[in-house]
Design an enzyme around this catalytic site. Structure first.
Site, PDB file in Angstrom:
ATOM      1  N   SER A 191       0.816  -1.225   0.000  1.00  0.00           N
ATOM      2  CA  SER A 191       0.000   0.000   0.000  1.00  0.00           C
ATOM      3  C   SER A 191       0.844   1.268   0.000  1.00  0.00           C
ATOM      4  O   SER A 191       0.367   2.335   0.393  1.00  0.00           O
ATOM      5  CB  SER A 191      -0.956   0.013   1.209  1.00  0.00           C
ATOM      6  OG  SER A 191      -1.774  -1.133   1.216  1.00  0.00           O
ATOM      7  N   ARG A 192       2.077   1.141  -0.439  1.00  0.00           N
ATOM      8  CA  ARG A 192       3.010   2.280  -0.478  1.00  0.00           C
ATOM      9  C   ARG A 192       3.293   2.853   0.912  1.00  0.00           C
ATOM     10  O   ARG A 192       3.778   3.972   1.037  1.00  0.00           O
ATOM     11  CB  ARG A 192       2.487   3.388  -1.403  1.00  0.00           C
ATOM     12  CG  ARG A 192       2.466   3.013  -2.887  1.00  0.00           C
ATOM     13  CD  ARG A 192       3.887   2.703  -3.373  1.00  0.00           C
ATOM     14  NE  ARG A 192       3.979   2.529  -4.820  1.00  0.00           N
ATOM     15  CZ  ARG A 192       3.953   1.362  -5.442  1.00  0.00           C
ATOM     16  NH1 ARG A 192       3.787   0.243  -4.737  1.00  0.00           N
ATOM     17  NH2 ARG A 192       4.100   1.285  -6.738  1.00  0.00           N
TER      18      ARG A 192
END
Length: 213
Positions: A191-192
């Site tokens: 999810s970065r």
């Protein structure tokens, strides 16, 4: 059909970094990551980007090869009269950047570059293949040249005129050691929400903190 650039990218699913489980010394963590990269069989495992402030006022980046490292510094070799050599002579604040695709890791190091001893430069120069030694002798690195043909002629003339025993290291060629003042370790996460652990040196003691991704 060619994909749009914004559609390109990779997803990360790597183990994270827990501050409570990390070494207090950034050199220990760097060694752990560096050794893992060597063991992985990755191509060009010692490649790192060296960033300098160019003499024209713009940052400059290029890939060099790490030849040695210790708490005292990270060593690479080059032509002192090259663009990077002239930039370091003007401003020895530099940064190093390692990127290891698997398992999605980066290390950024900021520090001060200084020349290594002539003995160390001589020793490394003699360890290189003869052809590479000749290349270092004949190349006026970063200077404008009239043609490749002239470079090749100079190379062959030098090969014919010298042997490995008689060819000497040119005084304008040697090593730099980058003494670090900060490290940033980046680990790709889902999810970065990447992990970024930052070490800074304060009065010879390394302090650790976490940065937002």
């Amino acid at each position: 059909m060619k994909k749009e650039l914004y559609q390109l990218g990779r997803q990360f699913d790597e183990d994270g970094l827990n501050e409570n489980q990390l070494a207090t010394s950034p050199f220990e963590l760097f060694t752990e990551w560096f050794d893992a990269n060597l063991a992985s069989g990755a191509e060009d495992p010692t490649a790192m980007a060296l960033c300098t402030m160019g003499t024209h006022g713009f940052p400059e980046s290029r890939i060099v090869l790490l030849k040695e490292y210790s708490p005292a510094g990270f060593t690479f070799f080059t032509n002192y009269q090259s663009k990077k050599g002239k930039a370091i002579a003007q401003n020895n604040r530099v940064s190093l950047h390692f990127y290891w695709k698997t398992p999605a890791r980066q290390v950024r190091i900021e520090g001060f570059a200084k020349k290594v001893s002539e003995h160390e430069s001589d020793t490394y120069f003699k360890s290189r293949p003869f052809q590479s030694q000749v290349g270092a002798v004949v190349s006026p690195q970063s200077e404008v040249i009239a043609s490749r043909k002239l470079m090749e002629e100079a190379y062959h003339d030098t090969v014919n005129a010298f042997t490995e025993e008689t060819l000497k290291r040119p005084v304008h060629w040697g090593g730099y050691s980058v003494e670090p003042v900060s490290f940033e370790f980046w680990q790709g996460r889902a999810s970065r929400l990447h992990d970024r652990i930052y070490y800074t040196r304060e009065n010879a003691v390394w302090k650790m903190c976490r940065l937002a991704p």
